[in-house]
Design a protein around this motif. Structure first.
Motif, PDB file in Angstrom:
ATOM      1  N   ALA A 160     -30.946  11.613  19.649  1.00 33.60           N
ATOM      2  CA  ALA A 160     -30.404  11.485  18.298  1.00 33.60           C
ATOM      3  C   ALA A 160     -31.469  10.928  17.368  1.00 33.60           C
ATOM      4  CB  ALA A 160     -29.185  10.583  18.309  1.00 33.60           C
ATOM      5  N   ASP A 161     -31.416  11.336  16.140  1.00 36.51           N
ATOM      6  CA  ASP A 161     -32.373  10.896  15.124  1.00 36.51           C
ATOM      7  C   ASP A 161     -31.945   9.518  14.621  1.00 36.51           C
ATOM      8  OD1 ASP A 161     -34.125  10.580  13.031  1.00 36.51           O
ATOM      9  OD2 ASP A 161     -33.650  12.475  12.062  1.00 36.51           O
ATOM     10  N   PRO A 162     -32.754   8.476  14.860  1.00 39.87           N
ATOM     11  CA  PRO A 162     -32.369   7.138  14.424  1.00 39.87           C
ATOM     12  C   PRO A 162     -32.577   6.884  12.936  1.00 39.87           C
ATOM     13  CG  PRO A 162     -34.500   7.052  15.461  1.00 39.87           C
ATOM     14  CD  PRO A 162     -34.011   8.484  15.570  1.00 39.87           C
ATOM     15  N   LEU A 163     -33.085   7.871  12.225  1.00 40.07           N
ATOM     16  CA  LEU A 163     -33.322   7.702  10.793  1.00 40.07           C
ATOM     17  C   LEU A 163     -32.067   8.059  10.014  1.00 40.07           C
ATOM     18  CD1 LEU A 163     -36.851   9.307  10.723  1.00 40.07           C
ATOM     19  CD2 LEU A 163     -36.326   6.889  10.365  1.00 40.07           C
ATOM     20  N   PRO A 164     -31.816   7.331   8.940  1.00 39.70           N
ATOM     21  CA  PRO A 164     -30.601   7.611   8.171  1.00 39.70           C
ATOM     22  C   PRO A 164     -30.689   8.942   7.436  1.00 39.70           C
ATOM     23  CG  PRO A 164     -31.951   6.015   7.021  1.00 39.70           C
ATOM     24  CD  PRO A 164     -32.611   6.257   8.350  1.00 39.70           C
ATOM     25  N   ALA A 165     -29.529   9.552   7.242  1.00 38.53           N
ATOM     26  CA  ALA A 165     -29.445  10.758   6.427  1.00 38.53           C
ATOM     27  C   ALA A 165     -29.190  10.306   4.993  1.00 38.53           C
ATOM     28  CB  ALA A 165     -28.318  11.644   6.912  1.00 38.53           C
ATOM     29  N   LEU A 166     -30.043  10.714   4.094  1.00 35.89           N
ATOM     30  CA  LEU A 166     -29.862  10.379   2.681  1.00 35.89           C
ATOM     31  C   LEU A 166     -29.302  11.590   1.964  1.00 35.89           C
ATOM     32  CD1 LEU A 166     -33.077   8.479   1.568  1.00 35.89           C
ATOM     33  CD2 LEU A 166     -30.861   7.525   2.155  1.00 35.89           C
ATOM     34  N   HIS A 167     -28.425  11.345   1.050  1.00 32.55           N
ATOM     35  CA  HIS A 167     -27.888  12.427   0.232  1.00 32.55           C
ATOM     36  C   HIS A 167     -28.629  12.394  -1.094  1.00 32.55           C
ATOM     37  CE1 HIS A 167     -24.931  13.054   3.291  1.00 32.55           C
ATOM     38  NE2 HIS A 167     -24.655  11.763   3.257  1.00 32.55           N
ATOM     39  N   VAL A 168     -29.694  13.184  -1.152  1.00 29.32           N
ATOM     40  CA  VAL A 168     -30.551  13.240  -2.336  1.00 29.32           C
ATOM     41  C   VAL A 168     -30.743  14.694  -2.731  1.00 29.32           C
ATOM     42  CG1 VAL A 168     -31.767  11.072  -1.848  1.00 29.32           C
ATOM     43  CG2 VAL A 168     -32.651  13.200  -0.922  1.00 29.32           C
ATOM     44  N   PRO A 169     -31.042  14.945  -3.998  1.00 27.27           N
ATOM     45  CA  PRO A 169     -31.262  16.330  -4.420  1.00 27.27           C
ATOM     46  C   PRO A 169     -32.503  16.936  -3.774  1.00 27.27           C
ATOM     47  CG  PRO A 169     -31.353  14.798  -6.303  1.00 27.27           C
ATOM     48  CD  PRO A 169     -31.155  13.992  -5.067  1.00 27.27           C
ATOM     49  N   PRO A 170     -32.547  18.267  -3.666  1.00 28.67           N
ATOM     50  CA  PRO A 170     -33.756  18.919  -3.158  1.00 28.67           C
ATOM     51  C   PRO A 170     -34.963  18.485  -3.989  1.00 28.67           C
ATOM     52  CG  PRO A 170     -31.982  20.512  -3.450  1.00 28.67           C
ATOM     53  CD  PRO A 170     -31.522  19.217  -4.059  1.00 28.67           C
ATOM     54  N   GLY A 171     -36.058  18.269  -3.322  1.00 31.12           N
ATOM     55  CA  GLY A 171     -37.265  17.856  -4.022  1.00 31.12           C
ATOM     56  C   GLY A 171     -37.392  16.355  -4.215  1.00 31.12           C
ATOM     57  N   ALA A 172     -36.369  15.601  -3.799  1.00 29.51           N
ATOM     58  CA  ALA A 172     -36.416  14.148  -3.991  1.00 29.51           C
ATOM     59  C   ALA A 172     -37.589  13.525  -3.243  1.00 29.51           C
ATOM     60  CB  ALA A 172     -35.108  13.499  -3.560  1.00 29.51           C
ATOM     61  N   ALA A 173     -37.859  13.996  -2.028  1.00 29.28           N
ATOM     62  CA  ALA A 173     -38.966  13.426  -1.258  1.00 29.28           C
ATOM     63  C   ALA A 173     -40.306  13.703  -1.934  1.00 29.28           C
ATOM     64  CB  ALA A 173     -38.959  13.963   0.169  1.00 29.28           C
ATOM     65  N   ASP A 174     -40.441  14.851  -2.584  1.00 32.08           N
ATOM     66  CA  ASP A 174     -41.679  15.142  -3.317  1.00 32.08           C
ATOM     67  C   ASP A 174     -41.841  14.189  -4.499  1.00 32.08           C
ATOM     68  OD1 ASP A 174     -42.349  17.217  -1.582  1.00 32.08           O
ATOM     69  OD2 ASP A 174     -41.352  18.721  -2.819  1.00 32.08           O
ATOM     70  N   ALA A 175     -40.750  13.969  -5.225  1.00 31.34           N
ATOM     71  CA  ALA A 175     -40.781  13.007  -6.327  1.00 31.34           C
ATOM     72  C   ALA A 175     -41.056  11.612  -5.776  1.00 31.34           C
ATOM     73  CB  ALA A 175     -39.462  13.032  -7.094  1.00 31.34           C
ATOM     74  N   GLY A 176     -40.452  11.302  -4.632  1.00 32.53           N
ATOM     75  CA  GLY A 176     -40.669  10.010  -3.994  1.00 32.53           C
ATOM     76  C   GLY A 176     -42.108   9.811  -3.576  1.00 32.53           C
ATOM     77  N   SER A 177     -42.765  10.878  -3.146  1.00 33.90           N
ATOM     78  CA  SER A 177     -44.182  10.793  -2.783  1.00 33.90           C
ATOM     79  C   SER A 177     -45.011  10.364  -3.985  1.00 33.90           C
ATOM     80  CB  SER A 177     -44.678  12.139  -2.251  1.00 33.90           C
ATOM     81  OG  SER A 177     -46.073  12.103  -2.030  1.00 33.90           O
ATOM     82  N   ALA A 178     -44.754  10.976  -5.125  1.00 35.98           N
ATOM     83  CA  ALA A 178     -45.505  10.613  -6.340  1.00 35.98           C
ATOM     84  C   ALA A 178     -45.250   9.156  -6.708  1.00 35.98           C
ATOM     85  CB  ALA A 178     -45.111  11.540  -7.488  1.00 35.98           C
ATOM     86  N   LEU A 179     -43.998   8.725  -6.639  1.00 32.99           N
ATOM     87  CA  LEU A 179     -43.674   7.329  -6.956  1.00 32.99           C
ATOM     88  C   LEU A 179     -44.294   6.381  -5.936  1.00 32.99           C
ATOM     89  CD1 LEU A 179     -39.947   7.877  -7.921  1.00 32.99           C
ATOM     90  CD2 LEU A 179     -41.749   7.054  -9.466  1.00 32.99           C
TER      91      LEU A 179
END
Length: 105
Positions: free
Chosen positions: A1-20
């Protein structure tokens, strides 16, 4: 099982998060979320850390440990995007580690 939480974020959020992340977090937490060991490597953050991510980043709940609040620079959506990026990096690292060849004897 994946021990990381599932986040409910819009598509592309991780890309925006990378910039931040690379604007506000990398000074301490490293480029691509890889640290030199002085501060926590967020790719290996616990479920508890993820559960309190906004409290840590915005609320300053770990100020006593040197993690300042970024409430004057980030909002809740920014923090979710950064967390999405950190989780993506954790999954990438986990995948790379699981497919790495074992060292030769």
């Amino acid at each position: 099982a994946d021990p990381l939480p599932a986040l409910h974020v819009p598509p592309g959020a991780a890309d925006a998060g990378s910039a931040l992340f690379h604007r506000y977090c990398f000074f301490c937490h490293g480029i691509d979320a890889v640290t030199a060991g002085v501060v926590p490597d967020l790719r290996y953050a616990s479920l508890d850390t993820h559960a309190h991510f906004a409290d840590i980043v915005l609320g300053g709940s770990r100020a006593h440990m040197g993690m300042a609040s970024f409430a004057d620079k980030l909002d809740a959506a920014d923090v979710k995007a950064i967390q999405a990026y950190v989780i993506r990096r954790a999954r990438e690292t986990k995948q790379a580690e699981s497919t790495a060849a074992p060292p030769s004897p």
